[in-house]
Design a protein around this motif. Structure first.
Motif, PDB file in Angstrom:
ATOM      1  N   ARG A   1       0.828  -1.216   0.000  1.00 32.75           N
ATOM      2  CA  ARG A   1       0.000   0.000   0.000  1.00 32.75           C
ATOM      3  C   ARG A   1       0.860   1.263   0.000  1.00 32.75           C
ATOM      4  NH1 ARG A   1      -2.946  -3.153   3.494  1.00 32.75           N
ATOM      5  NH2 ARG A   1      -2.115  -2.110   5.343  1.00 32.75           N
ATOM      6  N   ALA A   2       2.047   1.175   0.591  1.00 29.18           N
ATOM      7  CA  ALA A   2       2.952   2.326   0.642  1.00 29.18           C
ATOM      8  C   ALA A   2       3.752   2.484  -0.653  1.00 29.18           C
ATOM      9  CB  ALA A   2       3.908   2.179   1.825  1.00 29.18           C
ATOM     10  N   GLY A   3       3.589   1.545  -1.590  1.00 29.07           N
ATOM     11  CA  GLY A   3       4.318   1.614  -2.855  1.00 29.07           C
ATOM     12  C   GLY A   3       5.480   0.655  -2.949  1.00 29.07           C
ATOM     13  N   GLY A   4       5.625  -0.197  -1.954  1.00 29.01           N
ATOM     14  CA  GLY A   4       6.733  -1.146  -1.952  1.00 29.01           C
ATOM     15  C   GLY A   4       6.591  -2.218  -3.012  1.00 29.01           C
ATOM     16  N   HIS A   5       7.711  -2.674  -3.513  1.00 25.67           N
ATOM     17  CA  HIS A   5       7.702  -3.757  -4.493  1.00 25.67           C
ATOM     18  C   HIS A   5       8.674  -4.869  -4.122  1.00 25.67           C
ATOM     19  CE1 HIS A   5      11.335  -2.315  -7.020  1.00 25.67           C
ATOM     20  NE2 HIS A   5      11.345  -1.719  -5.858  1.00 25.67           N
ATOM     21  N   ARG A   6       9.317  -4.749  -2.956  1.00 25.93           N
ATOM     22  CA  ARG A   6      10.269  -5.762  -2.512  1.00 25.93           C
ATOM     23  C   ARG A   6      10.293  -5.784  -0.989  1.00 25.93           C
ATOM     24  NH1 ARG A   6      15.546  -3.836  -4.228  1.00 25.93           N
ATOM     25  NH2 ARG A   6      14.635  -4.216  -6.241  1.00 25.93           N
ATOM     26  N   ALA A   7      10.512  -6.967  -0.451  1.00 23.22           N
ATOM     27  CA  ALA A   7      10.713  -7.099   0.993  1.00 23.22           C
ATOM     28  C   ALA A   7      11.841  -8.090   1.210  1.00 23.22           C
ATOM     29  CB  ALA A   7       9.444  -7.579   1.695  1.00 23.22           C
ATOM     30  N   VAL A   8      12.619  -7.846   2.233  1.00 20.90           N
ATOM     31  CA  VAL A   8      13.722  -8.735   2.571  1.00 20.90           C
ATOM     32  C   VAL A   8      13.644  -9.084   4.047  1.00 20.90           C
ATOM     33  CG1 VAL A   8      15.271  -7.892   0.765  1.00 20.90           C
ATOM     34  CG2 VAL A   8      15.323  -6.831   3.004  1.00 20.90           C
ATOM     35  N   VAL A   9      14.203 -10.232   4.364  1.00 24.09           N
ATOM     36  CA  VAL A   9      14.276 -10.690   5.747  1.00 24.09           C
ATOM     37  C   VAL A   9      15.716 -11.079   5.999  1.00 24.09           C
ATOM     38  CG1 VAL A   9      13.485 -12.389   7.412  1.00 24.09           C
ATOM     39  CG2 VAL A   9      11.945 -11.605   5.623  1.00 24.09           C
ATOM     40  N   GLN A  10      16.255 -10.621   7.086  1.00 23.50           N
ATOM     41  CA  GLN A  10      17.634 -10.969   7.432  1.00 23.50           C
ATOM     42  C   GLN A  10      17.582 -11.860   8.668  1.00 23.50           C
ATOM     43  OE1 GLN A  10      18.803  -6.920   7.773  1.00 23.50           O
ATOM     44  NE2 GLN A  10      19.431  -6.802   5.648  1.00 23.50           N
ATOM     45  N   ALA A  11      17.164 -13.096   8.440  1.00 24.09           N
ATOM     46  CA  ALA A  11      16.965 -14.014   9.553  1.00 24.09           C
ATOM     47  C   ALA A  11      17.901 -15.198   9.460  1.00 24.09           C
ATOM     48  CB  ALA A  11      15.523 -14.534   9.546  1.00 24.09           C
ATOM     49  N   ARG A  12      18.220 -15.732  10.588  1.00 20.29           N
ATOM     50  CA  ARG A  12      18.977 -16.977  10.620  1.00 20.29           C
ATOM     51  C   ARG A  12      18.022 -18.077  10.186  1.00 20.29           C
ATOM     52  NH1 ARG A  12      22.006 -19.608  15.843  1.00 20.29           N
ATOM     53  NH2 ARG A  12      22.397 -21.596  14.844  1.00 20.29           N
ATOM     54  N   GLY A  13      18.429 -18.891   9.242  1.00 22.82           N
ATOM     55  CA  GLY A  13      17.563 -19.949   8.741  1.00 22.82           C
ATOM     56  C   GLY A  13      18.325 -21.206   8.425  1.00 22.82           C
ATOM     57  N   ASP A  14      19.451 -21.404   9.106  1.00 22.96           N
ATOM     58  CA  ASP A  14      20.249 -22.596   8.859  1.00 22.96           C
ATOM     59  C   ASP A  14      19.616 -23.817   9.513  1.00 22.96           C
ATOM     60  OD1 ASP A  14      21.613 -22.958  11.642  1.00 22.96           O
ATOM     61  OD2 ASP A  14      21.894 -20.840  11.138  1.00 22.96           O
ATOM     62  N   ALA A  15      20.206 -24.975   9.300  1.00 21.17           N
ATOM     63  CA  ALA A  15      19.635 -26.230   9.795  1.00 21.17           C
ATOM     64  C   ALA A  15      19.475 -26.256  11.312  1.00 21.17           C
ATOM     65  CB  ALA A  15      20.492 -27.410   9.333  1.00 21.17           C
ATOM     66  N   ALA A  16      20.296 -25.516  12.033  1.00 22.67           N
ATOM     67  CA  ALA A  16      20.198 -25.490  13.493  1.00 22.67           C
ATOM     68  C   ALA A  16      19.086 -24.572  13.989  1.00 22.67           C
ATOM     69  CB  ALA A  16      21.534 -25.048  14.097  1.00 22.67           C
ATOM     70  N   TYR A  17      18.480 -23.812  13.099  1.00 27.30           N
ATOM     71  CA  TYR A  17      17.454 -22.838  13.482  1.00 27.30           C
ATOM     72  C   TYR A  17      16.405 -22.774  12.376  1.00 27.30           C
ATOM     73  CZ  TYR A  17      16.053 -18.671  16.176  1.00 27.30           C
ATOM     74  OH  TYR A  17      15.396 -17.767  16.960  1.00 27.30           O
ATOM     75  N   PRO A  18      15.618 -23.845  12.177  1.00 31.28           N
ATOM     76  CA  PRO A  18      14.756 -23.954  10.999  1.00 31.28           C
ATOM     77  C   PRO A  18      13.427 -23.204  11.058  1.00 31.28           C
ATOM     78  CG  PRO A  18      14.529 -25.905  12.355  1.00 31.28           C
ATOM     79  CD  PRO A  18      15.614 -25.056  12.991  1.00 31.28           C
ATOM     80  N   VAL A  19      12.960 -22.800  12.208  1.00 35.57           N
ATOM     81  CA  VAL A  19      11.622 -22.209  12.318  1.00 35.57           C
ATOM     82  C   VAL A  19      11.481 -20.925  11.494  1.00 35.57           C
ATOM     83  CG1 VAL A  19       9.901 -21.270  13.909  1.00 35.57           C
ATOM     84  CG2 VAL A  19      11.164 -23.349  14.509  1.00 35.57           C
ATOM     85  N   PRO A  20      12.415 -19.967  11.593  1.00 32.05           N
ATOM     86  CA  PRO A  20      12.257 -18.769  10.755  1.00 32.05           C
ATOM     87  C   PRO A  20      12.248 -19.098   9.267  1.00 32.05           C
ATOM     88  CG  PRO A  20      13.882 -18.377  12.466  1.00 32.05           C
ATOM     89  CD  PRO A  20      13.560 -19.844  12.497  1.00 32.05           C
ATOM     90  N   ARG A  21      13.077 -20.025   8.846  1.00 31.64           N
ATOM     91  CA  ARG A  21      13.117 -20.391   7.427  1.00 31.64           C
ATOM     92  C   ARG A  21      11.754 -20.899   6.966  1.00 31.64           C
ATOM     93  NH1 ARG A  21      17.901 -23.410   5.089  1.00 31.64           N
ATOM     94  NH2 ARG A  21      17.807 -22.245   3.175  1.00 31.64           N
ATOM     95  N   ARG A  22      11.125 -21.761   7.757  1.00 30.45           N
ATOM     96  CA  ARG A  22       9.800 -22.286   7.379  1.00 30.45           C
ATOM     97  C   ARG A  22       8.772 -21.159   7.304  1.00 30.45           C
ATOM     98  NH1 ARG A  22      10.950 -26.698  11.110  1.00 30.45           N
ATOM     99  NH2 ARG A  22       9.519 -25.746  12.576  1.00 30.45           N
ATOM    100  N   LEU A  23       8.813 -20.258   8.264  1.00 34.28           N
ATOM    101  CA  LEU A  23       7.872 -19.129   8.259  1.00 34.28           C
ATOM    102  C   LEU A  23       8.034 -18.302   6.993  1.00 34.28           C
ATOM    103  CD1 LEU A  23       5.861 -17.038   9.410  1.00 34.28           C
ATOM    104  CD2 LEU A  23       7.833 -16.009  10.602  1.00 34.28           C
ATOM    105  N   TYR A  24       9.245 -17.867   6.715  1.00 29.98           N
ATOM    106  CA  TYR A  24       9.455 -16.965   5.581  1.00 29.98           C
ATOM    107  C   TYR A  24       9.251 -17.668   4.242  1.00 29.98           C
ATOM    108  CZ  TYR A  24      11.015 -13.963   9.305  1.00 29.98           C
ATOM    109  OH  TYR A  24      11.063 -13.238  10.462  1.00 29.98           O
ATOM    110  N   GLU A  25       9.610 -18.936   4.138  1.00 31.19           N
ATOM    111  CA  GLU A  25       9.327 -19.674   2.894  1.00 31.19           C
ATOM    112  C   GLU A  25       7.825 -19.815   2.678  1.00 31.19           C
ATOM    113  OE1 GLU A  25      11.614 -23.293   3.193  1.00 31.19           O
ATOM    114  OE2 GLU A  25      13.403 -22.328   2.346  1.00 31.19           O
ATOM    115  N   SER A  26       7.046 -19.944   3.761  1.00 32.76           N
ATOM    116  CA  SER A  26       5.589 -20.053   3.615  1.00 32.76           C
ATOM    117  C   SER A  26       4.975 -18.759   3.078  1.00 32.76           C
ATOM    118  CB  SER A  26       4.927 -20.428   4.948  1.00 32.76           C
ATOM    119  OG  SER A  26       4.815 -19.306   5.811  1.00 32.76           O
TER     120      SER A  26
END
Length: 122
Positions: free
Chosen positions: A67-92
């Motif tokens: 709504r603000a005019g954005g066309h891209r979003a990024v996430v700088q989260a840890r998503g390696d095998a030892a910390y999979p929950v953020p990766r699953r969230l953002y991939e969903s």
């Protein structure tokens, strides 16, 4: 945080329980020049996890970016095998990994002290 530029309340969203407790949240930061949003932080209380609440609040922030005019979003989260929950969230939500940060460290052998720049070792 609310006094910090570029804070905007329309990108600071929460999910509240029927009792009024905040149970999930997503803080979005939007760069108008680059038309890019960033999530940070995102979280859900442990007793409310696995209900889709973090996904719902992140999706709402994505819509606010659009709504603000954005066309891209990024996430700088840890998503390696030892910390999979953020990766699953953002991939969903349709995010995909495109870069990884690696941290390298070196240990000094015991008994040696570093030599200051410009000095010869003794």
């Amino acid at each position: 945080m609310r006094a910090t530029w570029p804070y905007r309340p329309e990108f600071d969203l929460v999910v509240a329980s029927p009792g009024g407790d905040i149970v999930a949240y997503c803080q979005g930061w939007y760069d108008e020049v680059n038309r890019t949003g960033v999530f940070e932080p995102v979280g859900t209380r442990p007793d409310h996890r696995r209900l889709g609440l973090a996904r719902a609040v992140c999706a709402a922030v994505l819509h606010a970016f659009a709504r603000a005019g954005g066309h891209r979003a990024v996430v700088q989260a840890r998503g390696d095998a030892a910390y999979p929950v953020p990766r699953r969230l953002y991939e969903s939500l349709g995010f995909a990994a495109y870069a990884r940060t690696y941290t390298y460290t070196r240990t000094r052998p015991s008994g040696r002290t570093p030599v200051p720049p410009g000095q010869a070792p003794t």
